[in-house]
Structure formats: C-alpha cells, structure tokens
Design a protein around this motif. Sequence first.
Motif, short mmCIF file in Angstrom:
data_model
loop_
_atom_site.label_atom_id
_atom_site.label_comp_id
_atom_site.label_asym_id
_atom_site.label_seq_id
_atom_site.Cartn_x
_atom_site.Cartn_y
_atom_site.Cartn_z
N SER A 23 -13.79 40.17 16.15
CA SER A 23 -14.06 41.61 16.12
C SER A 23 -14.39 42.05 14.70
O SER A 23 -15.26 42.89 14.48
N LEU A 26 -17.73 39.49 13.39
CA LEU A 26 -18.95 39.25 14.17
C LEU A 26 -19.37 40.47 14.99
O LEU A 26 -20.44 41.03 14.79
N LEU A 27 -18.49 40.87 15.91
CA LEU A 27 -18.93 41.85 16.91
C LEU A 27 -19.10 43.24 16.32
O LEU A 27 -20.11 43.90 16.57
N PRO A 29 -19.58 44.14 13.04
CA PRO A 29 -20.76 44.26 12.15
C PRO A 29 -22.08 44.26 12.91
O PRO A 29 -22.99 45.04 12.57
N ILE A 30 -22.17 43.38 13.93
CA ILE A 30 -23.43 43.36 14.68
C ILE A 30 -23.64 44.67 15.43
O ILE A 30 -24.73 45.25 15.42
N ALA A 31 -22.58 45.15 16.08
CA ALA A 31 -22.69 46.42 16.79
C ALA A 31 -23.01 47.56 15.82
O ALA A 31 -23.81 48.46 16.14
N ILE A 33 -24.64 47.30 12.95
CA ILE A 33 -26.03 47.26 12.48
C ILE A 33 -26.99 47.67 13.59
O ILE A 33 -28.02 48.30 13.34
N ILE A 34 -26.63 47.36 14.84
CA ILE A 34 -27.46 47.81 15.96
C ILE A 34 -27.45 49.33 16.05
O ILE A 34 -28.49 49.98 16.20
N GLU A 36 -26.74 51.34 13.63
CA GLU A 36 -27.44 51.89 12.47
C GLU A 36 -28.95 51.84 12.67
O GLU A 36 -29.67 52.79 12.34
N ARG A 37 -29.42 50.74 13.25
CA ARG A 37 -30.86 50.65 13.52
C ARG A 37 -31.29 51.68 14.55
O ARG A 37 -32.35 52.30 14.44
N GLN A 38 -30.43 51.86 15.56
CA GLN A 38 -30.76 52.88 16.56
C GLN A 38 -30.80 54.26 15.92
O GLN A 38 -31.69 55.07 16.23
N SER B 37 -19.40 33.17 11.75
CA SER B 37 -19.59 34.61 11.91
C SER B 37 -19.68 35.31 10.57
O SER B 37 -20.55 36.15 10.32
N THR B 41 -23.06 37.14 9.23
CA THR B 41 -23.04 38.62 9.15
C THR B 41 -22.88 39.12 7.72
O THR B 41 -22.64 40.31 7.52
N LEU B 44 -26.46 41.38 6.78
CA LEU B 44 -27.15 42.07 7.88
C LEU B 44 -28.05 43.17 7.30
O LEU B 44 -27.70 43.82 6.31
N LEU B 46 -31.46 46.11 8.36
CA LEU B 46 -32.18 46.78 9.44
C LEU B 46 -33.44 46.02 9.85
O LEU B 46 -34.00 46.29 10.90
N GLN B 52 -29.96 36.80 12.84
CA GLN B 52 -29.45 38.14 13.17
C GLN B 52 -30.00 38.61 14.51
O GLN B 52 -29.29 39.27 15.29
N GLU B 56 -27.72 39.74 17.52
CA GLU B 56 -27.88 41.06 18.12
C GLU B 56 -28.21 40.93 19.60
O GLU B 56 -27.75 41.74 20.42
N VAL B 59 -24.92 40.30 21.35
CA VAL B 59 -24.07 41.50 21.45
C VAL B 59 -24.68 42.50 22.44
O VAL B 59 -23.96 43.11 23.25
N GLU B 60 -26.00 42.66 22.38
CA GLU B 60 -26.65 43.58 23.33
C GLU B 60 -26.46 43.10 24.76
O GLU B 60 -26.16 43.91 25.66
N ARG B 78 -15.42 45.03 24.08
CA ARG B 78 -16.36 44.05 23.53
C ARG B 78 -15.64 42.89 22.86
O ARG B 78 -16.01 41.71 23.06
N ALA B 79 -14.64 43.19 22.06
CA ALA B 79 -13.95 42.12 21.30
C ALA B 79 -13.28 41.13 22.25
O ALA B 79 -13.40 39.90 22.07
#
Lengths: 249, 231
Positions: A23, A26-27, A29-31, A33-34, A36-38, B37, B41, B44, B46, B52, B56, B59-60, B78-79
């Motif tokens: 958490s 990995l999860l 930070p990725i969430a 950045i997603i 943030e991109r959104q 991980s 990460t 990271l 944009l 990455q 992503e 995770v998506e 999610r975790a």
Amino acid sequence: MALDWWTLGLQTLNVLVLIWLLSRFLLKPIAAIIAERQQAASRLLDDAATAKDEARQIRDAAEQARAEADRQRAAALHKAEHDADLARRQRLQEAGAEIERRHQQAQEALDAEQQMLQTAIEARAGQLALAIADKLMQRLPASARVEGFIDGLVEGLETLPAETRQTLSHPGVSLLLKVPRSLTDAEHGACSAALQRALGHPLKLEVSVDSGLIAGLELETEHAAVRNSLRADLARLETEMTLNDLQRP
Amino acid sequence: MNESPLLTPTLFHAGPVPISGAVVVTWLLVAVITTASWALTRHLSLRPGKAQCVLELFVETLDNQIRDTMQVQPEPYRALIGTLFLYILAANWSSLVPGIEPPTARLETDIVLAMIVLLASIGYGVATRGVRGYLRTFAEPSWVMIPLNLVEQLTRTFSLIVRLFGNVMSGVFVLGITLSLAGLLVPIPFMALDLLTGAIQAYIFSVLAMVFLGAAVEAHPTPKTLENKEP
C-alpha cells in the motif's frame, strides 16, 4: 496433521506487513499518479474548454465587430454615394448655371459685337452715304447746294412751336446759319430775305461754313435748331433704320 | 517434496521460534516485491514509461475489478485485494525457482490468507453497517437462515483454504513426481501449467475475496458507491 502455530502467526504478520508495504510503496503511489494525471487531464480539458469559450467569445466579438464594420462601411458608402450624388447634382447645377451664364455672356458679347458691327456698318454706311451724296452733289450746280434748301429751311422754321418762334423774333437775337460752303452775296441775301419773311422782322444772321453738311442749311439759336441738310437727312434715316432694326423681332 | 504436505518442517530456529521454509520464502517474496515496488515507483511522472504504464494498468484493472464485483469505490479495498493477488501470484510462481517451495503449498499460509479475508469481511461489514446491522445480515432473508449463514461463513473460508492449498500443493507434487521420474526437459510443460494454475488461483482467490467483502458491505451503499453507479 498438525498446524504450526508459529508459522501461522509469522505468516499472518508477514501478510499484514506486506499489505502495508505494498500500500505504501506500490498501490498508493500508482493510484496517486493516476489521480494526478486525471486531475491534470481534467484541468487541461477545463483549460481547453475555457480557451474554447474564450475563443468563441473572441470569434463572436470579431463577428460583431466585423458586422459593425460592415454596417459602418455600408453606412459610409451610402453616405458617400449620397454626398457624391449631391455633389454631382450640385456640380451639374453649377455647370449648367455656368454654361448658362457663359452662354448668356457669349450671347451678350455676340449681341454687343453685332451691335458694334451694326454700328460700324451703319457708321460706314453713313459715311458712304455722305460720300455718295457729296459726289452726287458735286455733279449738281454749286448753287443747288444752298438755294435748293432755302425753302426747306423756312418750312422748318414754320414747324417750330410758336413759343420758340417767338423767342427767335426778339430783336437782337443772333441766328447762326451753317452752310456747306462760303455763301455768295446773292445767296446770303436770299437766305436773309427768306428768314426775315418767315420771322417777320429783320434779324442778325451769322454765317458759319460746315462742309459736313454736304448740302443744305442749318439754323441754330440758343433755344432751337432747324436742320435742313443732307447730313441731317442721312442722320434721320440712320436713326429710323436703327429703330426699325430694334423693333424687328 | 517428499514429506507430508500437511506437515510444516522447521528450517531453523530463531531463539525459541521455529522458522519454517514458508516463512523464509515469504520474507524473500516480501523483500523482492517491496524492493521492486519501491524501485518502480521512485520516479513516477505524468508522462509514464513502459514500467509505469504496466503498473498503472494493473492498478486500473484492479480498481475496475473491485468496482464491478463489489459495486463500491475501490480505495478502501485496493491494498488488501492487490496484496492478496500479488502475494499469491508471486508465491505460486516461486515454485519455478529451483529449491523453493511455494508458501501457498503449506496449509498455514492458506489459512492465514483465508482468515484475513474472513476478518476483513467482518471488519468492513461492521464498519459499513455497524455491529447490529452486520449481525442482522445473518438473519436475512429470515431468522431461520442464521445457522446456515454462520455455517456459510465457515465453509466458504474453508473452501478458500482448501482450493488454494489443494491446487498449489498438487502442482508441486506433480512437478516433484515428474522430476523424479523423467529428465530435465519433461517437467517444462507441467511448469507452464503450474504457472497458469498459479495465476488462475491468485485471480480466483482475489475475486472470491472481493465477493465475500462485497457481500459484507452489500445493500448499504455509501455516497461514493452511489456516485460510482451513476453513468
């Protein structure tokens, strides 16, 4: 079968730690950045929408300005056409007036020139008539240039008004008799006798030679004159001809 | 794997604590997964790179699976779900490393995973509905169903344990028997099959965990859930 409780506990701890580690590293930070991109994409879309709105507003303003410019141009063009039409009408009117004025001036100048020419022609004709008359009179006997006009002079005196004739009857009034040449004694006597008869009393007669008379006699006093000569006849003819010309349409 | 799969041999002792091979392999997996991980990460951005993009995508996909299965927002789950999937997948695939026995081929590890799912379903159910609300779900659709629902809680947890344990343990056994009977190249198809089985079991365990968690929080939508359901 026997469960290893130590392994059970350690594995539980391991999995829980792994959940936290994944958490954390990995999860999330990725969430993040997603997300943030959104958000960035959303901001970009919002900015694009805002820019699009601004561009649309600018386009609308430009279209309004262009429409306004077209309207002003059309108004200016209409006004210019109207002004040009007025100016053209005014110029035409002025040109017409100028043409009329110049035409009138030309006509007046032409009339004056014709009048001058007519006058000159008439003067020349008068001179020609005088010259012709003089030539013709030179063919007659010299006595005809005087004696033939004595009766006419007397008739001229008789046509004068009575008051004028009465002034001529006063004693001491001097009469000036113009003759075309020097009178002979006989001619002088004839003239004096004829005038005395006409006036009814003796008179004082002064003789003056005026070759311009061509032929004839002219009597002048302070108050009257009797013209009985070819020059006076020609002058009367000229005057009558001029009057006839003026009365002619 | 010559000993009984129901027995957990001790590898060494740390003081009074016996350390089994499953625990050591799990430590290694935790270290590797965490290090990877962290490494992936660290930078990271944009404008993502290939790695990455893969992360992503994972995770998506995980979030979409949670939304589709549980009909809730994925953040609180999610975790747990992601870790269960990655750990079980890594544990199952660790059998490809010579000398490594997957931790999921041991009953204790599977019991731990299933119990975590059970406790998480209880915890999330209580957090979502409250204690009385959660307990009331056992009486649905009728109070007559209370014993059956209680038994269902235990049996589905037990099914999680047995399914994962049986598949992975059997794969390890098949691979061991094949290695003992044939040469080096013969086990390769079985190893490939073991990869597929390991991935499927990781996916099934994660999906069942989502189903159980979804059942615990079902019919009590949060505002986020409603927001998510709107088109």
